[in-house]
Design an enzyme around this catalytic site. Sequence first.
Site, PDB file in Angstrom:
ATOM      1  N   LYS A 111       5.629-108.462   1.044  1.00  0.00           N
ATOM      2  CA  LYS A 111       6.167-108.891  -0.252  1.00  0.00           C
ATOM      3  C   LYS A 111       6.570-107.681  -1.100  1.00  0.00           C
ATOM      4  CE  LYS A 111       5.773-113.471  -0.410  1.00  0.00           C
ATOM      5  NZ  LYS A 111       6.582-114.062   0.587  1.00  0.00           N
ATOM      6  N   LYS A 194       9.428-116.547  12.258  1.00  0.00           N
ATOM      7  CA  LYS A 194       8.843-117.867  12.028  1.00  0.00           C
ATOM      8  C   LYS A 194       9.705-118.734  11.123  1.00  0.00           C
ATOM      9  CE  LYS A 194       6.191-117.412   7.863  1.00  0.00           C
ATOM     10  NZ  LYS A 194       5.026-117.573   7.076  1.00  0.00           N
ATOM     11  N   LYS A 197      10.456-121.259   4.340  1.00  0.00           N
ATOM     12  CA  LYS A 197      11.385-121.795   3.344  1.00  0.00           C
ATOM     13  C   LYS A 197      12.319-120.728   2.808  1.00  0.00           C
ATOM     14  CE  LYS A 197       7.076-123.010   1.206  1.00  0.00           C
ATOM     15  NZ  LYS A 197       6.199-124.099   1.092  1.00  0.00           N
TER      16      LYS A 197
HETATM   17  P1  TYM Z   1       2.557-121.545   2.483  1.00  0.00           P
HETATM   18  O1  TYM Z   1       2.907-122.368   1.301  1.00  0.00           O
HETATM   19  O2  TYM Z   1       3.388-120.367   2.810  1.00  0.00           O
HETATM   20  O3  TYM Z   1       2.481-122.437   3.774  1.00  0.00           O
HETATM   21  C1  TYM Z   1       1.664-123.586   3.802  1.00  0.00           C
HETATM   22  C2  TYM Z   1       0.991-123.743   5.148  1.00  0.00           C
HETATM   23  O4  TYM Z   1       1.963-123.842   6.178  1.00  0.00           O
HETATM   24  C3  TYM Z   1       1.694-122.883   7.186  1.00  0.00           C
HETATM   25  N1  TYM Z   1       2.971-122.409   7.749  1.00  0.00           N
HETATM   26  C4  TYM Z   1       3.211-122.332   9.073  1.00  0.00           C
HETATM   27  N2  TYM Z   1       2.438-122.623  10.136  1.00  0.00           N
HETATM   28  C5  TYM Z   1       2.987-122.466  11.355  1.00  0.00           C
HETATM   29  N3  TYM Z   1       4.264-122.024  11.555  1.00  0.00           N
HETATM   30  C6  TYM Z   1       5.062-121.718  10.515  1.00  0.00           C
HETATM   31  N4  TYM Z   1       6.314-121.301  10.727  1.00  0.00           N
HETATM   32  C7  TYM Z   1       4.543-121.864   9.191  1.00  0.00           C
HETATM   33  N5  TYM Z   1       5.043-121.667   7.958  1.00  0.00           N
HETATM   34  C8  TYM Z   1       4.062-122.001   7.082  1.00  0.00           C
HETATM   35  C9  TYM Z   1       0.956-121.766   6.488  1.00  0.00           C
HETATM   36  O5  TYM Z   1       0.200-121.015   7.412  1.00  0.00           O
HETATM   37  C10 TYM Z   1       0.100-122.545   5.531  1.00  0.00           C
HETATM   38  O6  TYM Z   1      -1.041-123.012   6.177  1.00  0.00           O
HETATM   39  N6  TYM Z   1      -1.341-118.777   1.043  1.00  0.00           N
HETATM   40  C11 TYM Z   1      -0.941-120.113   1.444  1.00  0.00           C
HETATM   41  C12 TYM Z   1      -1.246-121.196   0.416  1.00  0.00           C
HETATM   42  C13 TYM Z   1      -2.669-121.215   0.012  1.00  0.00           C
HETATM   43  C14 TYM Z   1      -3.774-121.658   0.799  1.00  0.00           C
HETATM   44  C15 TYM Z   1      -4.918-121.478  -0.010  1.00  0.00           C
HETATM   45  C16 TYM Z   1      -3.874-122.176   2.074  1.00  0.00           C
HETATM   46  C17 TYM Z   1      -3.157-120.819  -1.190  1.00  0.00           C
HETATM   47  N7  TYM Z   1      -4.502-120.966  -1.194  1.00  0.00           N
HETATM   48  C18 TYM Z   1      -6.186-121.819   0.456  1.00  0.00           C
HETATM   49  C19 TYM Z   1      -5.150-122.507   2.545  1.00  0.00           C
HETATM   50  C20 TYM Z   1      -6.283-122.322   1.738  1.00  0.00           C
HETATM   51  C21 TYM Z   1       0.559-120.092   1.673  1.00  0.00           C
HETATM   52  O7  TYM Z   1       1.260-119.268   1.174  1.00  0.00           O
HETATM   53  O8  TYM Z   1       1.020-121.127   2.392  1.00  0.00           O
END
Ligand code: TYM
Length: 329
Positions: A111, A194, A197
């Site tokens: 980031k 991967k 969004k």
């Molecule tokens: P975020 O919003 O980027 O993504 C949400 C969830 O989707 C999973 N994910 C994927 N898994 C497999 N392949 C992909 N291409 C892919 N893209 C996204 C992410 O691994 C995630 O599980 N930091 C987290 C949000 C968060 C969170 C938490 C999650 C904040 N606090 C506490 C679990 C527990 C995030 O940015 O997810």
Amino acid sequence: MDIVLSGIRPTGNLHLGNYFGALRNFTKMQYENNCYFFIADYHSLTTHPTPENLQGNVKQVLVEYLACGLDPEAATIYVQSDLPETAELYLFLNMNAYKGELERVTTFKEKAKSQPNNINAGLLTYPTLMAADILIHRSHKVPVGKDQEQHLEMTRTFANRFNRLYKVEYFPEPVAYNFGDDLVKIPGLDGSGKMGKSEGEGNAVFLADEPNVIRKKVMRAVTDTGPVEKNAKKSDPVQNLFTLMQAVSTPDTVDYFNDKFNSCEIRYGDMKKQLSEDIIKFTDPIREKIKQLSADDDYIKKVMEIGKEKARASGSKTIHEVRQIIGFR
Ligand code: TYM
């Protein structure tokens, strides 16, 4: 009974990566465990400090959670900012989180590179806020994709450090979890890395995408010129298509195209046609549910209210105990 928690940032529609990384099979799990699913709106400010439509984005994620089968009667579905106890725990955890370890986190480094003009403290302490999300309910299992593995490691570090520092056995050691399988990384359609969004137009297939949009995106997916010798190693973009196919198609279909690839008879156009139809079939019921629920504002509001109550009951108990452990009255 395990406490299970996961979250998604409200920075866009949910895609297949989110589904397979964090949601798949959750529908079964929610009836056997104490499950929390939340929308990480605080977190979204680390990259989007002046969100244009935060309310709308939060609602969209909630609708899509429900469309994927989360049941507000069984699981607690809430918005992160409706549980301000999270922010207090974040503050406490930050007192014992060190600059060096935070700077070494891969997502921070990425980031910092992608937004060099906004390397804010929230970005640096993203892992402590995430640990606060998880520890506020003293969770054991955290369904996430592979990209969140390091954040979970940090959460364990912070939880253990807290226990050691205050000589208690209070926080459990939460683990990244994918329903008994390995953590997954669903690839995007642009041939690299991967599905995400913010990875550019055409990389992600969203759960709300209409069939013609899915067809268009998949047909444009990057491939190569085709295998020239039998049983060749697949290039990354082609392996990505197969990985996607493994997620949504039947094993027979995957075997069929694997055989075609291995005998050098594969036509990527045919494979993409099959893949797009299988994705459409897979997302059909979710897409229908999204449409239905989007029109029902009253229901969505009610779900948010119920979630908030349940989350606060659990969160305020934890923060009360944490205050006592540290020595506040
Ligand atoms: P975020 O919003 O980027 O993504 C949400 C969830 O989707 C999973 N994910 C994927 N898994 C497999 N392949 C992909 N291409 C892919 N893209 C996204 C992410 O691994 C995630 O599980 N930091 C987290 C949000 C968060 C969170 C938490 C999650 C904040 N606090 C506490 C679990 C527990 C995030 O940015 O997810």
